[in-house]
Structures are given as structure tokens and as C-alpha cells.
Motif scaffolding. Sequence first.
Motif, PDB file in Angstrom:
ATOM      1  N   THR A 102       0.824  -1.203   0.000  1.00  0.00           N
ATOM      2  CA  THR A 102       0.000   0.000   0.000  1.00  0.00           C
ATOM      3  C   THR A 102       0.860   1.255   0.000  1.00  0.00           C
ATOM      4  O   THR A 102       0.592   2.221  -0.733  1.00  0.00           O
ATOM      5  CB  THR A 102      -0.936   0.003   1.230  1.00  0.00           C
ATOM      6  OG1 THR A 102      -1.774  -1.151   1.185  1.00  0.00           O
ATOM      7  CG2 THR A 102      -1.800   1.255   1.251  1.00  0.00           C
ATOM      8  N   ARG A 103       1.923   1.247   0.812  1.00  0.00           N
ATOM      9  CA  ARG A 103       2.830   2.393   0.823  1.00  0.00           C
ATOM     10  C   ARG A 103       3.542   2.546  -0.510  1.00  0.00           C
ATOM     11  O   ARG A 103       3.743   3.660  -1.001  1.00  0.00           O
ATOM     12  CB  ARG A 103       3.845   2.238   1.961  1.00  0.00           C
ATOM     13  CG  ARG A 103       3.282   2.591   3.323  1.00  0.00           C
ATOM     14  CD  ARG A 103       4.375   2.752   4.365  1.00  0.00           C
ATOM     15  NE  ARG A 103       4.906   1.473   4.785  1.00  0.00           N
ATOM     16  CZ  ARG A 103       4.418   0.770   5.798  1.00  0.00           C
ATOM     17  NH1 ARG A 103       3.357   1.202   6.462  1.00  0.00           N
ATOM     18  NH2 ARG A 103       4.968  -0.367   6.150  1.00  0.00           N
ATOM     19  N   LEU A 104       3.927   1.427  -1.112  1.00  0.00           N
ATOM     20  CA  LEU A 104       4.575   1.470  -2.417  1.00  0.00           C
ATOM     21  C   LEU A 104       3.632   2.064  -3.463  1.00  0.00           C
ATOM     22  O   LEU A 104       4.023   2.921  -4.266  1.00  0.00           O
ATOM     23  CB  LEU A 104       4.995   0.054  -2.827  1.00  0.00           C
ATOM     24  CG  LEU A 104       5.587  -0.108  -4.232  1.00  0.00           C
ATOM     25  CD1 LEU A 104       6.822   0.767  -4.388  1.00  0.00           C
ATOM     26  CD2 LEU A 104       5.921  -1.560  -4.510  1.00  0.00           C
ATOM     27  N   LYS A 105       2.372   1.629  -3.436  1.00  0.00           N
ATOM     28  CA  LYS A 105       1.384   2.151  -4.384  1.00  0.00           C
ATOM     29  C   LYS A 105       1.202   3.659  -4.198  1.00  0.00           C
ATOM     30  O   LYS A 105       1.100   4.417  -5.177  1.00  0.00           O
ATOM     31  CB  LYS A 105       0.049   1.429  -4.165  1.00  0.00           C
ATOM     32  CG  LYS A 105      -1.065   1.907  -5.085  1.00  0.00           C
ATOM     33  CD  LYS A 105      -2.362   1.159  -4.791  1.00  0.00           C
ATOM     34  CE  LYS A 105      -3.497   1.692  -5.680  1.00  0.00           C
ATOM     35  NZ  LYS A 105      -4.777   0.994  -5.381  1.00  0.00           N
ATOM     36  N   ARG A 106       1.194   4.093  -2.917  1.00  0.00           N
ATOM     37  CA  ARG A 106       1.015   5.513  -2.632  1.00  0.00           C
ATOM     38  C   ARG A 106       2.186   6.328  -3.182  1.00  0.00           C
ATOM     39  O   ARG A 106       1.998   7.407  -3.745  1.00  0.00           O
ATOM     40  CB  ARG A 106       0.882   5.706  -1.119  1.00  0.00           C
ATOM     41  CG  ARG A 106       0.418   7.092  -0.700  1.00  0.00           C
ATOM     42  CD  ARG A 106       0.305   7.201   0.814  1.00  0.00           C
ATOM     43  NE  ARG A 106      -0.557   6.176   1.369  1.00  0.00           N
ATOM     44  CZ  ARG A 106      -0.194   5.289   2.281  1.00  0.00           C
ATOM     45  NH1 ARG A 106       1.043   5.294   2.744  1.00  0.00           N
ATOM     46  NH2 ARG A 106      -1.047   4.403   2.743  1.00  0.00           N
ATOM     47  N   GLN A 107       3.397   5.798  -3.031  1.00  0.00           N
ATOM     48  CA  GLN A 107       4.565   6.499  -3.546  1.00  0.00           C
ATOM     49  C   GLN A 107       4.532   6.571  -5.068  1.00  0.00           C
ATOM     50  O   GLN A 107       4.838   7.613  -5.658  1.00  0.00           O
ATOM     51  CB  GLN A 107       5.845   5.786  -3.090  1.00  0.00           C
ATOM     52  CG  GLN A 107       6.208   6.057  -1.644  1.00  0.00           C
ATOM     53  CD  GLN A 107       7.553   5.452  -1.294  1.00  0.00           C
ATOM     54  OE1 GLN A 107       7.753   4.243  -1.411  1.00  0.00           O
ATOM     55  NE2 GLN A 107       8.489   6.287  -0.876  1.00  0.00           N
ATOM     56  N   GLU A 112       6.630   9.331  -6.789  1.00  0.00           N
ATOM     57  CA  GLU A 112       7.844   9.194  -5.978  1.00  0.00           C
ATOM     58  C   GLU A 112       8.350   7.768  -6.149  1.00  0.00           C
ATOM     59  O   GLU A 112       8.035   6.875  -5.362  1.00  0.00           O
ATOM     60  CB  GLU A 112       7.538   9.464  -4.501  1.00  0.00           C
ATOM     61  CG  GLU A 112       7.006  10.856  -4.232  1.00  0.00           C
ATOM     62  CD  GLU A 112       6.589  11.012  -2.778  1.00  0.00           C
ATOM     63  OE1 GLU A 112       6.830  10.069  -1.994  1.00  0.00           O
ATOM     64  OE2 GLU A 112       6.027  12.063  -2.436  1.00  0.00           O
ATOM     65  N   GLU A 113       9.111   7.557  -7.179  1.00  0.00           N
ATOM     66  CA  GLU A 113       9.540   6.192  -7.480  1.00  0.00           C
ATOM     67  C   GLU A 113      10.599   5.746  -6.487  1.00  0.00           C
ATOM     68  O   GLU A 113      11.690   6.335  -6.420  1.00  0.00           O
ATOM     69  CB  GLU A 113      10.106   6.118  -8.899  1.00  0.00           C
ATOM     70  CG  GLU A 113      10.446   4.693  -9.304  1.00  0.00           C
ATOM     71  CD  GLU A 113      10.835   4.591 -10.771  1.00  0.00           C
ATOM     72  OE1 GLU A 113      11.322   3.526 -11.158  1.00  0.00           O
ATOM     73  OE2 GLU A 113      10.641   5.573 -11.502  1.00  0.00           O
ATOM     74  N   PRO A 114      10.302   4.738  -5.675  1.00  0.00           N
ATOM     75  CA  PRO A 114      11.285   4.274  -4.684  1.00  0.00           C
ATOM     76  C   PRO A 114      12.410   3.499  -5.357  1.00  0.00           C
ATOM     77  O   PRO A 114      12.210   2.838  -6.369  1.00  0.00           O
ATOM     78  CB  PRO A 114      10.460   3.355  -3.775  1.00  0.00           C
ATOM     79  CG  PRO A 114       9.369   2.854  -4.661  1.00  0.00           C
ATOM     80  CD  PRO A 114       9.064   3.958  -5.638  1.00  0.00           C
ATOM     81  N   ALA A 115      13.598   3.610  -4.774  1.00  0.00           N
ATOM     82  CA  ALA A 115      14.732   2.849  -5.298  1.00  0.00           C
ATOM     83  C   ALA A 115      14.502   1.374  -5.022  1.00  0.00           C
ATOM     84  O   ALA A 115      14.089   0.986  -3.927  1.00  0.00           O
ATOM     85  CB  ALA A 115      16.024   3.319  -4.628  1.00  0.00           C
ATOM     86  N   LEU A 116      14.771   0.552  -6.026  1.00  0.00           N
ATOM     87  CA  LEU A 116      14.559  -0.889  -5.880  1.00  0.00           C
ATOM     88  C   LEU A 116      15.372  -1.443  -4.722  1.00  0.00           C
ATOM     89  O   LEU A 116      14.874  -2.250  -3.931  1.00  0.00           O
ATOM     90  CB  LEU A 116      14.923  -1.604  -7.184  1.00  0.00           C
ATOM     91  CG  LEU A 116      14.827  -3.137  -7.157  1.00  0.00           C
ATOM     92  CD1 LEU A 116      13.399  -3.577  -6.852  1.00  0.00           C
ATOM     93  CD2 LEU A 116      15.300  -3.732  -8.476  1.00  0.00           C
ATOM     94  N   ALA A 117      16.603  -0.994  -4.604  1.00  0.00           N
ATOM     95  CA  ALA A 117      17.462  -1.513  -3.534  1.00  0.00           C
ATOM     96  C   ALA A 117      16.886  -1.183  -2.163  1.00  0.00           C
ATOM     97  O   ALA A 117      16.934  -2.001  -1.245  1.00  0.00           O
ATOM     98  CB  ALA A 117      18.869  -0.933  -3.668  1.00  0.00           C
ATOM     99  N   ASP A 118      16.318   0.024  -2.032  1.00  0.00           N
ATOM    100  CA  ASP A 118      15.732   0.408  -0.747  1.00  0.00           C
ATOM    101  C   ASP A 118      14.558  -0.484  -0.388  1.00  0.00           C
ATOM    102  O   ASP A 118      14.395  -0.897   0.756  1.00  0.00           O
ATOM    103  CB  ASP A 118      15.274   1.867  -0.798  1.00  0.00           C
ATOM    104  CG  ASP A 118      16.449   2.829  -0.862  1.00  0.00           C
ATOM    105  OD1 ASP A 118      17.570   2.412  -0.526  1.00  0.00           O
ATOM    106  OD2 ASP A 118      16.240   3.996  -1.254  1.00  0.00           O
TER     107      ASP A 118
END
Length: 337
Positions: A102-107, A112-118
Amino acid sequence: MHLKIGELAKRSGLTVRALHHYDSIGLLRPSTRTDAGYRLYNRDDIARLHQIQALRRFGVALADIGTFLANPGSRLPAIVDQQIAALTRQIEQAGVLRDQLTRLKRQLAADEEPALADWLTTLELMTMYDKYFTQEQRERLPFFNGSEECIAEWDAMVARMHAFRDAGTPPETPEVQQAARTWMAMLERDTGGDAQQLVRLNAMQDNEPAARAQNGITAELGDYVKASFSAWRLGLYQKYLSPDEFAFMKANYPVRMQEWGPLIAKVRAHIATGASPLDPASKLLAGEWMELFCSYAGQDPATHMKIREAHEKEAGLKTGTFVTDELLMFIRAAVAG
């Protein structure tokens, strides 16, 4: 009616190999065999197989199935409890993963594309915490729940202790001892004073390289902090002990220090059940406590009184120990009774 093993495998949806295995472990043995040695299964055997398959779908281990079928009433409650616990863990893990997604979808929705490594690191750490803590327990850990203030405080503390150690500063140095005291106070604060949380954290820290890599607390740094904290506590005790008493304590105090956390957690959990100090189980725990205490305090009651005096006059001795007044009163009552 008799079925050969191939026919039974086909009708049951199992493999011949699986039926051979059931036979080898005594879970399902054919009632008869042909003159040529082929297995033949009768109606009772087939009915037993249906029970086995039902329990397997229920998630019961083969060893437990055999025990249950041998004595149906004895194991079923325990088996059901095990399955409920397993399903509860699965539900909790699914809930955690759902929250992360859900947090990933929100970003992603906010560009706000999260870094894959993170994200991979986050998921790895979450999976690691799942092995040691329930969801409720995780929610009580501020550094797991992303408290930026808490994480920054711990990062600074770990960096400070690394700097002391890398510089070769002896753990007995007053400045290092003060930092070690703060470390232990922070640990007690961020676990809510729950010794069980401490035991779980220590287990994760000992067994998970990913935890050490993430928080920077190596085994060597942990030993350095413990040595400094012990040296500070010994300095407080020294004011109340004779030279011989202190020499004995100093030589033996660090030897079994790691045993205190699990024992404190066990005693506190026992107290939470409402048990009386006079119960046999309470007395056993008190016996464990006194045996561990005497390992560095010796057997002389006069020395014990001096140590008790130190605890009454040196409030700092409670820092970072997870020992409450209630616990001490319980142990004393159990010993006296």
C-alpha cells in the motif's frame, strides 16, 4: 474389497512413492500382501488414508498424524492450537506485506519512485523481524516502525561507540561508561522495559547478519558496550565490598551476564500469570535467580547484604537492567518462603 498400491495411488491422488513412504514410517501399512509380496489395501486402510489426507490438508505434520490416529483424543487440541498459531502468523505476515505494498502504491501514485534496492532492503528486514516478533510486538519497537528521531538517535550512538572502540579507548574510561549507560537506557526505553523484547532482539542480532549490517552493531561492538556497562556497575558495587569480595565479583560478574536477560523475562512472564511467590514454580525460578546471583556474589550472606545495600543506595544500578521493584520483591518472597 482390496486395492493394489497403484490403484490406491490413482484413486487417492497420491504417488506410489508417497504410499511407500507412509508404509515405511508406519503411518499406513497394508493389511495384507499377495503371495508375490504386493501390497493390498482393504476398506479400513482406505478409510485411514482418508483421515491422513484430511489432516494433511489441515497442515498437520506426518509425525503428529501418527500420534493422533493412535490416540485420537489426546493430541487434537494441541494440533488445533498449532494450526491456529500458524495461520495467525501467516495472516500477520500477509498484513505486513499488504501495508508495504500500500505504501509502495502511494509512492508510485505520487510519482515518488522508490529505489529498488531500498525496497528490497526494507522487505528483507521486515521478513527478518517476522521471524522473531509478532505484529503487536513489532509495533512496540520505534526503530522498526520508522521513528526518524529514534533511528537518528541510535545511528549517532552506534557511531559514537564505534569511534571509541576504533580509537582503542578502554571500556573502563568514564566517557565510554557514560555512553554505555545511555545505550542501555535507550534499549530499555525502546523495548518498553519488556525483557522478552530484549531477548528477541538479542536473538535476531546474534543470528541475522542482515540485522548487524543494517544497524552497524557488530558482535565486537556489542561486547565492547557490555564490557563498559559491566565496568561501570562494578565501580558502584566496589564502594560497598571488601577487596576480596570485589575481586571475586570482578572475576565472575561478566562470565554469565548474558543469562540475566532470559531469566528476567521468564520471571516477569511468570509474575504476569498471577502466580504466588510460594508456588513450586516460583521457588524454582527463585532458585535459578539465586544460583546465577551467587555465581558472582559468592555464598556469604554478609556479602549479599552489602550488595542489597548498594542497590538501595545506588539508583543507577537499575539502569538498563529491566529489573523492577515488583520483580525483586517477588524473588525475595519466594526465597524467604
